[in-house]
Design a protein around this motif. Sequence first.
Motif, short mmCIF file in Angstrom:
data_model
loop_
_atom_site.label_atom_id
_atom_site.label_comp_id
_atom_site.label_asym_id
_atom_site.label_seq_id
_atom_site.Cartn_x
_atom_site.Cartn_y
_atom_site.Cartn_z
N ASP A 216 -8.81 12.20 -2.68
CA ASP A 216 -8.26 13.06 -3.72
C ASP A 216 -7.46 12.20 -4.70
OD1 ASP A 216 -7.38 15.34 -5.15
OD2 ASP A 216 -7.40 16.54 -3.32
N ILE A 217 -6.48 12.79 -5.38
CA ILE A 217 -5.78 12.08 -6.44
C ILE A 217 -4.96 10.90 -5.92
CG2 ILE A 217 -3.80 13.67 -6.40
CD1 ILE A 217 -3.59 13.22 -9.45
N PHE A 218 -4.40 11.01 -4.71
CA PHE A 218 -3.55 9.92 -4.21
C PHE A 218 -4.38 8.65 -4.05
CE2 PHE A 218 -1.84 7.16 -0.96
CZ PHE A 218 -0.53 7.00 -1.40
N ASN A 219 -3.80 7.53 -4.51
CA ASN A 219 -4.46 6.23 -4.35
C ASN A 219 -3.42 5.17 -4.04
OD1 ASN A 219 -3.88 4.67 -7.15
ND2 ASN A 219 -4.16 6.85 -7.54
N LEU A 220 -3.83 4.13 -3.37
CA LEU A 220 -2.92 3.07 -2.94
C LEU A 220 -3.48 1.72 -3.36
CD1 LEU A 220 -0.49 1.99 -1.27
CD2 LEU A 220 -2.01 1.98 0.72
N SER A 221 -2.65 0.89 -4.00
CA SER A 221 -3.04 -0.47 -4.34
C SER A 221 -2.01 -1.44 -3.79
CB SER A 221 -3.18 -0.65 -5.86
OG SER A 221 -2.00 -0.28 -6.53
N VAL A 222 -2.49 -2.61 -3.36
CA VAL A 222 -1.65 -3.61 -2.70
C VAL A 222 -1.87 -4.95 -3.39
CG1 VAL A 222 -1.11 -4.78 -0.54
CG2 VAL A 222 -1.81 -2.36 -0.51
N TYR A 223 -0.76 -5.61 -3.75
CA TYR A 223 -0.80 -6.90 -4.43
C TYR A 223 -0.07 -7.93 -3.58
CZ TYR A 223 -1.65 -4.26 -8.85
OH TYR A 223 -2.13 -3.45 -9.85
N PRO A 224 -0.74 -8.75 -2.80
CA PRO A 224 -0.05 -9.84 -2.08
C PRO A 224 0.68 -10.74 -3.08
CG PRO A 224 -2.27 -9.55 -1.24
CD PRO A 224 -2.17 -8.72 -2.49
N SER A 225 1.80 -11.30 -2.66
CA SER A 225 2.67 -12.00 -3.60
C SER A 225 2.21 -13.40 -3.97
CB SER A 225 4.10 -12.07 -3.04
OG SER A 225 4.09 -12.67 -1.76
N SER A 226 1.26 -13.95 -3.25
CA SER A 226 0.71 -15.27 -3.60
C SER A 226 -0.66 -15.43 -2.97
CB SER A 226 1.65 -16.40 -3.14
OG SER A 226 1.61 -16.52 -1.73
#
Length: 770
Positions: free
Chosen positions: A391-401
């Motif tokens: 549905d509308i909820f989405n998750l994104s993850v950005y490792p720091s390096s």
Amino acid sequence: MVKLYDGGAFLVNGTELVPEQEAEKLVALTGKNVTKEEAKKGTIAYSILKEHNTADNMDHLKLRFDSMASHDITFVGIIQTARASGLTEFPIPYVMTNCHNSLCAVGGTINEDDHIFGLSAAKKYGGIFVPPHIAVIHQYMREMMAGCGRMILGSDSHTRYGALGTMAVGEGGGELVKQLLRDTYDVTYPGVVAIYLTGKPGPGVGPHDVALAIVGAVFKNGYVKNKVMEFVGPGIASMDTDYRNGVDVMTTETTCLSSIWKTDEDTRDYLKMHGREDAYKELNPADVAYYDGVVSIDLSTVKPMIALPFHPSNTYEIDELNANLGDILRTVEKEADHILGNPNVHLSLTDKIVDGKLLVQQGVIAGCAGGNYSNVMTAAHILSGKDCGNDIFNLSVYPSSQSVYMDLVKKGAVTELMAAGATIRTAFCGPCFGAGDTPANNTLSIRHTTRNFPNREGSKPGNGQISCVALMDARSIAATAANGGYLTSAETIADDYTVPAYEFDSTSYERRVYQGYGKADPEAELIYGPNIKDWPAMSALTDNIILRVCSKIMDPVTTTDELIPSGETSSYRSNPLGLAEFTLSRRDPEYVGRSKKVNELEAVRKTGACPLKPDPEMEAAFNALRIYLDQPELRARETEIGSMIYAVKPGDGSAREQAASCQRVLGGLANIANEYATKRYRSNVINWGMLPFLLDEEPSFDIDDFIYVPGVRAALEGDMQHIPAYVIKNEEGNPIHEIKLHIAEMTSEEKEIVKAGCLINYNRNRHSEN
């Protein structure tokens, strides 16, 4: 949970606090008489500041740093300023990362042009260049530059490496220019506040929860403003260094000057793992150390937290929010209406209450706060075998390096996250300042990032677009994702999971980072893109000035995001005049036009022609002054004309110097404030040649009124406590009344910078004299 001491305290043997009011106990505990002045020298901060101080006393520090760091929003302007001031070589390691304008998505080639410029500058002047997507600025500095007892200066406000024994300071670009020119960072010796930790964080409680608990307790009352936060106490041992880094980076949101932690074997292990064990040494306060205040925290009492819009200090326990959703969210909606000031644009949060639960629309784990290894590993564990939903909820993850990313891949965390429906990105700071993952209109994003100021997530209220961000720890964001977007505390699903040891792989750094320190090539050419512009010429301060009020902001606090918006405007930060078009665009859209008119008038004045004819209102103001002051000889052509902003408390947030430089290139001559939110913003005002006036009473002037300040250069040489100024109302008859301005302490160098018109002029003057 968090207790603030009323007054100072002594710390004995690193474990026992003795309030100043009970100082008589010290003899029994230590067997000797200990004075407060002597015990002040027992802090970790004192020893590091003393080692880096070049002045002959500790009251007024003149500091030289061990290294510096900038990202691609700031390093072009810094190098351009330093180059115009006589730069020949970087005298200390200077790291230039490319983690803010990494996407090269706005403005054609201009972002990548800045990156190429940075690489060419690293070759010419001897710098360290970290290409896009390799690391966010603060993760690289943690992994490769921070060390015990060191000091690092960065042109990003979240320059904080205290958990690694490094006192780091985030400042505007002008302060970095001074270091590049072998000058000093001048500051009055700061107060030092103990952050005394006991207990151990419970399952499901992450570093952002601890940090938000602290920010919520100290921001509004200014308890640590412009002070050093020194982390001590037995509770430190309950957290590994990666966890401590996550707490430490958020000290910026308290408005403190810097931070420092006691170090231990875990600190050594972190540095050893990164190939830098020689950067370790044990740091502890002396047997008796005096602190100007104490923030005492029992970590076992900290619960999963949320910072609701529009500030990291607007904190609640997640359980408390869930129990009072309607009342609390209506409060935020009212705050949004006040901030927006537009009846046609309304942020709705209560409509996101579904069956008594709060449904959020987006989750982000990113940057120097959220993208750390242990945060992402724990989020992956929570989401293992779960489903974020379609549905509308989405998750994104950005490792720091890239190094963190590589180990997350090896450990299987990336697969777990992707299988749950999360998307994985490269190292990028965009979600923190509105250049990545901008939420949809009228939606709520939960983020493990550093800030949730108004419009910082990328919305544009002026175009009818409004969204907002709440700050949470990665653990509770993952728990919310596993629950289909319904706000969930990680405490409800926490188990005894232990994060596997991190295995650092330096390969991506060795193969991609340009290591040029000590290898300057004066013959190398700087490579310019068409958007990279030199700073326009700025005039020296005249004896008398007249200011036109071009904006008046009565909000309790004005952030640097409001002074110069983040997001897509970042692409123009190598173009001073181009960026200036965005000044106050989301807070006072008429400001730029007003300032330009004033600046045009000043341009005519400098030609020697009569400046009054193009502006009958200015002519009327001068005529009224001549009569009121009985000075018929008062000459307009000898009075500098400039614009002015009034704000109650400007400058909270980012270190970006453009919050001040944009005003200056539009003809700004001064700020008037009740107080300045941060030292770094006031420093930016000064370095760009503007007067940092203070006014204790309510402002008696309005937009388009005039303020005449005679003898201002002489005033800078006095005590600056009673500077007469005259308000000329822009109304029939031009009534005049006197006000008293004052200026807080300035160094002799700062006074000369303002009189010269800006830091560039000051340095040019010095070189011409030599």
